[in-house]
Design an enzyme around this catalytic site. Sequence first.
Site: not given
Length: 282
Positions: A135, A198, A202, A243
Amino acid sequence: MLRTTTALAVGLIATATLGWADADENELVVNGEIEITTHAPAPAYVDGLTEIYSGWRFREPDTQLTQMDDFDNPAFLAVDAAQITWDTVEGEAGKSCASCHGDVMESMKGVRATYPKWNETAGEVRTLAMQINDCRTENLKAEPYDYTSGKMTAMEALISVPSRGMPVNVAVDGPVQSTWEQGKEMYYTRYGQLELSCANCHEDNYGNYIRADHLSQGQINGFPVYRLKNTKLNQVQDRFQGCIRDTRAETFSAGSPEFVALELYVASRGNGLGVEAPSVRN
């Protein structure tokens, strides 16, 4: 040597913890009126979980309370700054964001809940940051923001506010499917000298403590996030980089195809949770 290092890393997660602490049962209501879903059944395509929880459910009560009132939430300093930017004319086109979109609280309602998403014109999956820069360059004829800059993160936070409480609803099939599959593969790939994915933190170990860090499911429905640890608003791909660095690996660049794919997949793991952004975490 590498196997020894990996064994030590797994040991840190599995045994060198302060114990298990489930997600609490507190309810998130912002400003006494915006009810936000922080617990839902896991989407069918998430193999390793039956329930999903917002990271808010793993935070200390004082941190939770800070997010529950916009006057206390320090992220709103950035939101207020972005509102000024939204209304300011810049670039060669002589327009502002408001010139095309009007009131951000009306025109952007529901936008945050669906990103990343397929852009038919460009023929690619776009994150919200990518769309903001498109944009800027195409409509405002202005310079793009650096991907994880303070201005970009603040604008993402502003655009997220009207969607708070709406369910995350990120597409996983159709034209995004191949990108989603790439992100899923990354999520389960072990990186770095510590050989951690990951999912190791998690999915396999959420609720455990690593030192003083209470592991959540790594849901990103609250991003951008104001972290008390570094006292600033943080963009999700900046967190991805952190991470991966923690695994002692060379990380990918923010805005790279790899991180776009990872963001798409991780966002989809939170389908059904409410948009919280901008949230507050440790």
